[in-house]
Design an enzyme around this catalytic site. Structure first.
Site, mmCIF file in Angstrom:
data_model
loop_
_atom_site.group_PDB
_atom_site.id
_atom_site.type_symbol
_atom_site.label_atom_id
_atom_site.label_comp_id
_atom_site.label_asym_id
_atom_site.label_seq_id
_atom_site.Cartn_x
_atom_site.Cartn_y
_atom_site.Cartn_z
ATOM 1 N N ASP A 90 0.846 -1.195 0.000
ATOM 2 C CA ASP A 90 0.000 0.000 0.000
ATOM 3 C C ASP A 90 0.883 1.248 0.000
ATOM 4 O O ASP A 90 1.657 1.459 0.935
ATOM 5 C CB ASP A 90 -0.926 -0.010 1.225
ATOM 6 C CG ASP A 90 -2.050 1.009 1.091
ATOM 7 O OD1 ASP A 90 -2.292 1.495 -0.037
ATOM 8 O OD2 ASP A 90 -2.689 1.319 2.114
ATOM 9 N N HIS A 148 -3.338 13.985 0.900
ATOM 10 C CA HIS A 148 -3.615 13.080 2.020
ATOM 11 C C HIS A 148 -2.447 13.046 3.002
ATOM 12 O O HIS A 148 -2.639 13.143 4.216
ATOM 13 C CB HIS A 148 -3.907 11.670 1.499
ATOM 14 C CG HIS A 148 -4.049 10.639 2.584
ATOM 15 N ND1 HIS A 148 -5.124 10.614 3.449
ATOM 16 C CD2 HIS A 148 -3.236 9.623 2.970
ATOM 17 C CE1 HIS A 148 -4.973 9.614 4.306
ATOM 18 N NE2 HIS A 148 -3.829 9.001 4.046
ATOM 19 N N GLU A 208 -10.476 4.161 3.612
ATOM 20 C CA GLU A 208 -9.547 4.928 2.785
ATOM 21 C C GLU A 208 -9.881 4.652 1.325
ATOM 22 O O GLU A 208 -9.893 3.491 0.887
ATOM 23 C CB GLU A 208 -8.084 4.568 3.099
ATOM 24 C CG GLU A 208 -7.667 5.052 4.486
ATOM 25 C CD GLU A 208 -6.155 5.004 4.736
ATOM 26 O OE1 GLU A 208 -5.457 4.229 4.057
ATOM 27 O OE2 GLU A 208 -5.690 5.754 5.626
ATOM 28 N N GLU A 218 -9.061 4.279 -2.288
ATOM 29 C CA GLU A 218 -7.834 4.010 -3.029
ATOM 30 C C GLU A 218 -8.160 3.294 -4.345
ATOM 31 O O GLU A 218 -9.243 2.737 -4.518
ATOM 32 C CB GLU A 218 -6.874 3.128 -2.212
ATOM 33 C CG GLU A 218 -6.600 3.694 -0.817
ATOM 34 C CD GLU A 218 -5.406 3.075 -0.103
ATOM 35 O OE1 GLU A 218 -4.593 2.403 -0.778
ATOM 36 O OE2 GLU A 218 -5.293 3.262 1.118
ATOM 37 N N ASP A 247 -9.164 0.566 1.922
ATOM 38 C CA ASP A 247 -8.208 0.161 2.959
ATOM 39 C C ASP A 247 -8.791 0.548 4.320
ATOM 40 O O ASP A 247 -8.493 1.609 4.866
ATOM 41 C CB ASP A 247 -6.865 0.861 2.699
ATOM 42 C CG ASP A 247 -5.846 0.594 3.796
ATOM 43 O OD1 ASP A 247 -5.966 -0.437 4.484
ATOM 44 O OD2 ASP A 247 -4.935 1.425 3.967
ATOM 45 N N ARG A 283 -8.277 4.024 13.271
ATOM 46 C CA ARG A 283 -7.373 5.148 13.550
ATOM 47 C C ARG A 283 -6.798 5.132 14.965
ATOM 48 O O ARG A 283 -5.665 5.564 15.180
ATOM 49 C CB ARG A 283 -8.109 6.473 13.337
ATOM 50 C CG ARG A 283 -8.617 6.683 11.934
ATOM 51 C CD ARG A 283 -7.484 6.696 10.937
ATOM 52 N NE ARG A 283 -7.992 6.897 9.582
ATOM 53 C CZ ARG A 283 -7.289 6.625 8.492
ATOM 54 N NH1 ARG A 283 -6.060 6.132 8.577
ATOM 55 N NH2 ARG A 283 -7.808 6.831 7.302
ATOM 56 N N GLN A 334 -4.142 2.431 15.028
ATOM 57 C CA GLN A 334 -3.038 2.926 14.194
ATOM 58 C C GLN A 334 -2.209 3.964 14.938
ATOM 59 O O GLN A 334 -0.974 3.919 14.929
ATOM 60 C CB GLN A 334 -3.632 3.548 12.925
ATOM 61 C CG GLN A 334 -2.595 4.042 11.915
ATOM 62 C CD GLN A 334 -3.250 4.768 10.732
ATOM 63 O OE1 GLN A 334 -4.479 4.857 10.642
ATOM 64 N NE2 GLN A 334 -2.441 5.274 9.830
ATOM 65 N N TYR A 366 1.820 2.862 15.384
ATOM 66 C CA TYR A 366 2.513 3.035 14.103
ATOM 67 C C TYR A 366 3.963 3.504 14.208
ATOM 68 O O TYR A 366 4.726 3.343 13.243
ATOM 69 C CB TYR A 366 1.717 3.923 13.150
ATOM 70 C CG TYR A 366 1.956 5.410 13.278
ATOM 71 C CD1 TYR A 366 1.396 6.142 14.311
ATOM 72 C CD2 TYR A 366 2.744 6.087 12.359
ATOM 73 C CE1 TYR A 366 1.602 7.496 14.421
ATOM 74 C CE2 TYR A 366 2.967 7.449 12.463
ATOM 75 C CZ TYR A 366 2.394 8.156 13.497
ATOM 76 O OH TYR A 366 2.615 9.496 13.596
ATOM 77 N N LYS A 375 -4.565 -1.774 10.220
ATOM 78 C CA LYS A 375 -4.876 -1.947 8.804
ATOM 79 C C LYS A 375 -5.153 -3.396 8.412
ATOM 80 O O LYS A 375 -5.822 -3.642 7.411
ATOM 81 C CB LYS A 375 -3.682 -1.484 7.957
ATOM 82 C CG LYS A 375 -3.273 -0.044 8.179
ATOM 83 C CD LYS A 375 -4.162 0.876 7.387
ATOM 84 C CE LYS A 375 -3.598 2.297 7.376
ATOM 85 N NZ LYS A 375 -4.434 3.181 6.553
ATOM 86 N N THR A 396 -9.211 -5.508 3.943
ATOM 87 C CA THR A 396 -9.106 -4.576 2.816
ATOM 88 C C THR A 396 -10.083 -5.081 1.767
ATOM 89 O O THR A 396 -10.052 -6.259 1.413
ATOM 90 C CB THR A 396 -7.671 -4.588 2.222
ATOM 91 O OG1 THR A 396 -6.739 -4.278 3.260
ATOM 92 C CG2 THR A 396 -7.526 -3.574 1.091
ATOM 93 N N THR A 435 -4.582 6.586 0.101
ATOM 94 C CA THR A 435 -5.804 7.393 0.071
ATOM 95 C C THR A 435 -5.681 8.519 -0.946
ATOM 96 O O THR A 435 -4.680 9.228 -0.975
ATOM 97 C CB THR A 435 -6.053 8.007 1.460
ATOM 98 O OG1 THR A 435 -5.993 6.968 2.419
ATOM 99 C CG2 THR A 435 -7.403 8.688 1.524
ATOM 100 N N GLU A 463 -9.928 12.831 7.531
ATOM 101 C CA GLU A 463 -9.750 14.150 6.911
ATOM 102 C C GLU A 463 -11.076 14.888 6.742
ATOM 103 O O GLU A 463 -11.153 16.096 6.978
ATOM 104 C CB GLU A 463 -9.094 13.986 5.542
ATOM 105 C CG GLU A 463 -7.692 13.405 5.600
ATOM 106 C CD GLU A 463 -7.297 12.825 4.242
ATOM 107 O OE1 GLU A 463 -6.746 13.570 3.430
ATOM 108 O OE2 GLU A 463 -7.561 11.633 3.999
HETATM 109 CA CA CA Z 1 -3.959 3.159 2.856
#
Ligand code: CA
Length: 411
Positions: free
Chosen positions: A122, A129, A194, A196, A228, A232, A235, A239, A248, A252, A345, A359
């Site tokens: 990914d 983004h 997300e 994509e 995706d 949050r 994450q 992360y 994640k 998917t 994204t 966002e």
């Molecule tokens: Ca992504």
């Protein structure tokens, strides 16, 4: 070009598209490759068995053999199919036995994953983004990290949890930590999508052999829409320092039909200006952006309305697909037929074009109100998130169909 199969006005699947997927007709248990035209699907294994295709790649339960065959074969099959399905060709048009054996209403087949996906990467190729997320998770003054304008950033994702459109998505449990509190384990509270677009790779390469940017498109079979799904809160806590993991890898979703580069050729365009200039191994005079409109909607449980929350476009991506693949393999990493590489994204410059709830609601500070009156900061249990994509100009429409998924409560 016109087909003997009726294609309704505004269909995503005219004879100029012919995307590839894997179908299971009702009453059968055997998955086989197919293509879509109008409201119908055509069984490619049946056409191959009838000696109407110049290949022997469609007898399996995935498109991997076809992907492995390479661009010349892809183009040859496409032109052969367009001829076979055209109004002027009698071979299939007048063979009623073969037609009943090989052509089904799209509503009478189930779609499964189009490929055996060995590896999934990914990217993170939208500057808007990356800037938005950098501002929200770190520091608005230094939203883009120093490497971002020099290379297409990515992480290696998880192929085992990629699911076909229509599969329900279970809200994940995971470890999260609120500010000034101890870590806890439980259902994610900040579940997001997300928006994509991903490409499938074709022809394999050998370990140690990079793909040059000029040859990259020969290894790209076609595109699907990708959601995706992202937790949050999981994450945010996990992360640093190695990037996305359980935030994640729970799911998917991808759309079932792979739209080919050949079908999208009329929609190639130049991407954003790249400054600083990319290093030579990422530089090319060729345009490899595509003008593909993208839309995300949320349907609240019990509501009849799909509320559109995002209108974006694939052409906004800063790093294009050939740069992504050239960079991915520049150190010698090999690819296989059926690898999936997603864009990251795809957010555009305006607020209405942001490709995630993170966002759109600016981390929950500006919630969205849906037509049933309910508010969303992130995605609720029972919500259905659907993404659509299409390219359109001069009366030609090349569509993707959609990718959708409904959220089930955490276990
Ligand atoms: Ca992504």
């Amino acid at each position: 070009m016109r087909s003997f199969i009726d294609v309704p006005q505004g269909s995503d699947f005219p004879i100029q598209n012919l995307p590839y997927g894997v179908i299971i007709p009702n009453g059968s248990s055997r998955p086989r490759p197919g293509t879509a035209i109008g409201d119908w699907v055509v069984d490619l294994a049946a056409l191959e068995e009838a000696d109407l295709l110049p290949t022997s790649v469609f007898s399996g339960d995935s498109l991997n053999d076809f992907m492995a065959a390479g661009r010349e074969t892809w183009t040859l099959v496409r032109t052969t199919l367009q001829k076979l399905l055209s109004f002027d060709d009698a071979r299939l048009r007048d063979d009623m036995d073969l037609r009943s054996l090989s052509i089904f209403p799209r509503s009478a087949v189930r779609m499964v994953l189009p490929a055996k996906i060995g590896d999934y990467t990914d990217f993170y190729s939208s500057k808007e983004h990356a800037t938005n997320v950098g501002s929200l998770f770190r520091d608005p003054a230094n939203a883009l990290l120093p490497n971002w304008l020099h290379l297409p950033v990515a992480y290696h994702g998880r192929a085992s949890s990629i699911v076909i459109s229509g599969t329900n998505i279970r809200r994940p449990n995971g470890q999260t930590k609120a500010d000034n509190a101890d870590p806890v384990f439980g259902p994610s509270r900040l579940l997001d999508f997300e928006l994509e677009v991903g490409f499938f790779t074709g022809k394999a390469t050998k370990l140690g052999d990079p793909i040059s940017i000029e040859n990259a498109s020969d290894h790209i079979f076609g595109f699907v829409l990708v959601n995706d799904w992202s937790a949050r809160d999981i994450q945010k806590w996990e992360y640093v320092p190695l990037g996305p993991f359980l935030g994640k890898n729970f799911a998917t979703s991808i759309s079932p039909w792979i739209v080919t580069l050949d079908a999208l050729e009329p929609f190639r365009c130049s991407g954003p200006k790249q400054d600083p200039s990319p290093l030579p191994y990422l530089s090319s005079n060729q345009d490899f952006a595509f003008d593909i409109a993208l839309e995300v909607s949320i349907t609240s449980p019990g509501s009849l309305n799909a509320d559109v929350v995002c209108n974006s476009n694939f052409k906004h991506l800063y790093w294009n697909i050939c740069q992504q693949l050239a960079h991915h393999t520049s150190g010698g990493c090999n690819i296989n037929p059926g690898d999936l590489m997603a864009s990251g994204t795809i957010s555009g410059p305006e607020k209405g074009s942001f490709g995630s709830m993170l966002e759109i609601t600016w981390r929950g500070t500006t919630p969205v109100t849906l037509t049933d009156g309910s508010e969303r900061k992130f995605i609720n249990d029972g919500d259905t998130v659907a993404m659509r994509g299409w390219a359109e100009k001069n009366g030609l429409r090349i569509g993707f169909g959609n990718v959708s998924g409904t959220i089930l409560p955490a276990r």
